[in-house]
Design a protein around this motif. Structure first.
Motif, mmCIF file in Angstrom:
data_model
loop_
_atom_site.group_PDB
_atom_site.id
_atom_site.type_symbol
_atom_site.label_atom_id
_atom_site.label_comp_id
_atom_site.label_asym_id
_atom_site.label_seq_id
_atom_site.Cartn_x
_atom_site.Cartn_y
_atom_site.Cartn_z
ATOM 1 N N GLY A 294 0.810 -1.209 0.000
ATOM 2 C CA GLY A 294 0.000 0.000 0.000
ATOM 3 C C GLY A 294 0.837 1.249 0.000
ATOM 4 O O GLY A 294 2.070 1.213 0.026
ATOM 5 N N GLY A 295 0.134 2.362 -0.008
ATOM 6 C CA GLY A 295 0.796 3.654 0.020
ATOM 7 C C GLY A 295 -0.172 4.738 0.440
ATOM 8 O O GLY A 295 -1.397 4.564 0.385
ATOM 9 N N THR A 296 0.386 5.837 0.892
ATOM 10 C CA THR A 296 -0.417 6.997 1.276
ATOM 11 C C THR A 296 0.214 8.266 0.717
ATOM 12 O O THR A 296 1.423 8.331 0.475
ATOM 13 N N LEU A 297 -0.598 9.268 0.521
ATOM 14 C CA LEU A 297 -0.166 10.622 0.193
ATOM 15 C C LEU A 297 -0.782 11.541 1.224
ATOM 16 O O LEU A 297 -1.919 11.325 1.664
ATOM 17 N N GLY A 298 -0.055 12.582 1.586
ATOM 18 C CA GLY A 298 -0.588 13.448 2.615
ATOM 19 C C GLY A 298 -0.012 14.844 2.603
ATOM 20 O O GLY A 298 0.855 15.195 1.798
ATOM 21 N N TYR A 299 -0.523 15.596 3.531
ATOM 22 C CA TYR A 299 -0.108 16.977 3.724
ATOM 23 C C TYR A 299 0.103 17.185 5.213
ATOM 24 O O TYR A 299 -0.708 16.708 6.024
ATOM 25 N N GLY A 300 1.183 17.847 5.565
ATOM 26 C CA GLY A 300 1.443 18.034 6.978
ATOM 27 C C GLY A 300 2.419 19.150 7.245
ATOM 28 O O GLY A 300 2.691 19.996 6.385
ATOM 29 N N PHE A 301 2.967 19.117 8.430
ATOM 30 C CA PHE A 301 3.889 20.147 8.885
ATOM 31 C C PHE A 301 5.119 19.496 9.483
ATOM 32 O O PHE A 301 5.053 18.394 10.000
ATOM 33 N N HIS A 302 6.232 20.203 9.407
ATOM 34 C CA HIS A 302 7.445 19.705 10.036
ATOM 35 C C HIS A 302 8.154 20.841 10.765
ATOM 36 O O HIS A 302 8.067 22.000 10.381
ATOM 37 N N ASP A 303 8.814 20.468 11.831
ATOM 38 C CA ASP A 303 9.696 21.363 12.568
ATOM 39 C C ASP A 303 11.092 20.782 12.449
ATOM 40 O O ASP A 303 11.288 19.583 12.644
ATOM 41 N N PHE A 304 12.049 21.633 12.136
ATOM 42 C CA PHE A 304 13.420 21.166 11.965
ATOM 43 C C PHE A 304 14.356 22.131 12.667
ATOM 44 O O PHE A 304 14.218 23.347 12.549
ATOM 45 N N GLU A 305 15.309 21.583 13.395
ATOM 46 C CA GLU A 305 16.304 22.409 14.062
ATOM 47 C C GLU A 305 17.621 21.651 14.091
ATOM 48 O O GLU A 305 17.673 20.479 14.428
ATOM 49 N N THR A 306 18.668 22.340 13.726
ATOM 50 C CA THR A 306 19.999 21.776 13.803
ATOM 51 C C THR A 306 20.912 22.782 14.498
ATOM 52 O O THR A 306 20.764 23.991 14.300
ATOM 53 N N LYS A 307 21.795 22.326 15.334
ATOM 54 C CA LYS A 307 22.672 23.215 16.094
ATOM 55 C C LYS A 307 23.616 23.992 15.186
ATOM 56 O O LYS A 307 23.953 25.134 15.459
ATOM 57 N N GLU A 308 24.036 23.382 14.107
ATOM 58 C CA GLU A 308 25.002 24.021 13.213
ATOM 59 C C GLU A 308 24.387 25.047 12.274
ATOM 60 O O GLU A 308 24.985 26.069 11.987
ATOM 61 N N HIS A 309 23.174 24.776 11.769
ATOM 62 C CA HIS A 309 22.685 25.563 10.642
ATOM 63 C C HIS A 309 21.370 26.295 10.856
ATOM 64 O O HIS A 309 20.882 26.932 9.932
ATOM 65 N N GLY A 310 20.723 26.187 11.988
ATOM 66 C CA GLY A 310 19.507 26.954 12.214
ATOM 67 C C GLY A 310 18.247 26.120 12.217
ATOM 68 O O GLY A 310 18.277 24.921 12.481
ATOM 69 N N THR A 311 17.124 26.779 11.886
ATOM 70 C CA THR A 311 15.823 26.142 12.015
ATOM 71 C C THR A 311 14.970 26.329 10.767
ATOM 72 O O THR A 311 15.219 27.205 9.954
ATOM 73 N N ALA A 312 13.934 25.512 10.672
ATOM 74 C CA ALA A 312 12.852 25.676 9.694
ATOM 75 C C ALA A 312 11.590 25.240 10.411
ATOM 76 O O ALA A 312 11.043 24.184 10.144
ATOM 77 N N ASN A 313 11.164 26.042 11.370
ATOM 78 C CA ASN A 313 10.019 25.675 12.202
ATOM 79 C C ASN A 313 8.705 25.946 11.498
ATOM 80 O O ASN A 313 8.559 26.934 10.789
ATOM 81 N N PHE A 314 7.770 25.058 11.732
ATOM 82 C CA PHE A 314 6.408 25.160 11.230
ATOM 83 C C PHE A 314 6.358 25.430 9.733
ATOM 84 O O PHE A 314 5.786 26.394 9.264
ATOM 85 N N SER A 315 6.965 24.572 8.990
ATOM 86 C CA SER A 315 6.895 24.610 7.542
ATOM 87 C C SER A 315 6.029 23.437 7.088
ATOM 88 O O SER A 315 5.963 22.419 7.751
ATOM 89 N N ASP A 316 5.357 23.575 5.966
ATOM 90 C CA ASP A 316 4.473 22.507 5.506
ATOM 91 C C ASP A 316 5.208 21.584 4.540
ATOM 92 O O ASP A 316 6.263 21.913 4.026
ATOM 93 N N SER A 317 4.622 20.404 4.335
ATOM 94 C CA SER A 317 5.242 19.443 3.426
ATOM 95 C C SER A 317 4.198 18.528 2.809
ATOM 96 O O SER A 317 3.146 18.281 3.388
ATOM 97 N N ILE A 318 4.517 18.053 1.631
ATOM 98 C CA ILE A 318 3.758 17.016 0.949
ATOM 99 C C ILE A 318 4.468 15.704 1.284
ATOM 100 O O ILE A 318 5.684 15.602 1.129
ATOM 101 N N THR A 319 3.732 14.703 1.754
ATOM 102 C CA THR A 319 4.354 13.457 2.198
ATOM 103 C C THR A 319 3.865 12.274 1.364
ATOM 104 O O THR A 319 2.756 12.291 0.834
ATOM 105 N N ALA A 320 4.709 11.266 1.275
ATOM 106 C CA ALA A 320 4.361 10.009 0.596
ATOM 107 C C ALA A 320 4.930 8.863 1.414
ATOM 108 O O ALA A 320 5.977 8.991 2.039
#
Length: 190
Positions: free
Chosen positions: A32-58
């Motif tokens: 099976g498989g799914t497709l979706g829409y959601g949000f991600h939070d990303f943080e790395t000590k070296e390079h910064g953040t990308a908080n509350f960004s949306d994404s298309i998922t599979a």
């Protein structure tokens, strides 16, 4: 060196554990498989953040049912920026975030009727994350890996021909990246 070994052991443990309980009269296989829409939070000590960004998922998977209500899944998942990522890229240091990886999980379902059931999945994932950053007016591509928990809850409707439709919520918290998505999918029993 221990983190990759730990990750692969974590991914293999549910499959090995449930394989010991195989004794059902009829084994069932699903793809099976799914497709979706959601949000991600990303943080790395070296390079910064990308908080509350949306994404298309599979997500694609293979499921082996140990008995009528429990099984084991292995699969792959990926995602990249959605419609609002363009705006998120303006405000954050991390730009063009995408991820792809593997997962394994235990699967359990609660039948509501002959065709309807609720289900839950819990396991582990290992993701390869790619993104761009700007340093000293240069745009650099960065690749990292991340591991963590994989979880999903959902509802499924099965047809008599082996086809199933489902809707689920996925929650994947890892050390640097947290994914939350709403997915719809299809699977087939063979």
């Amino acid at each position: 060196m221990l983190k990759p070994v730990f990750t692969w052991l974590t991914l293999a443990v549910p499959a090995l554990t449930f394989s010991q309980f195989v004794g059902a009269d009829e084994s069932r296989h699903y793809i099976g498989g799914t497709l979706g829409y959601g949000f991600h939070d990303f943080e790395t000590k070296e390079h910064g953040t990308a908080n509350f960004s949306d994404s298309i998922t599979a997500d694609i998977y293979y499921r082996y049912m140990v008995n009528d209500n429990f099984g084991v899944e292995v699969g792959g998942m990926s995602g990249s920026g959605g419609a609002f990522s363009i705006f998120s890229d303006i405000w954050h240091d991390v730009k063009s975030l995408s991820y792809r990886g593997v997962r394994t999980s235990a699967y359990g379902k609660l039948p509501l009727s002959a065709s309807n059931s609720l289900y839950a999945k819990a396991g582990a994932t290992h993701q390869w994350i790619d993104y761009d950053i700007t340093q000293d007016k240069d745009r650099l591509g960065v690749s990292e890996t991340d591991s963590g928990f994989y979880g999903a809850i959902g509802w499924e409707f099965r047809f008599n021909n082996g086809l199933g439709l489902n809707a689920e919520y996925q929650y994947v918290p890892m050390s640097n990246l947290t994914l939350k998505s709403y997915n719809v999918g299809v699977n087939y029993a063979f």
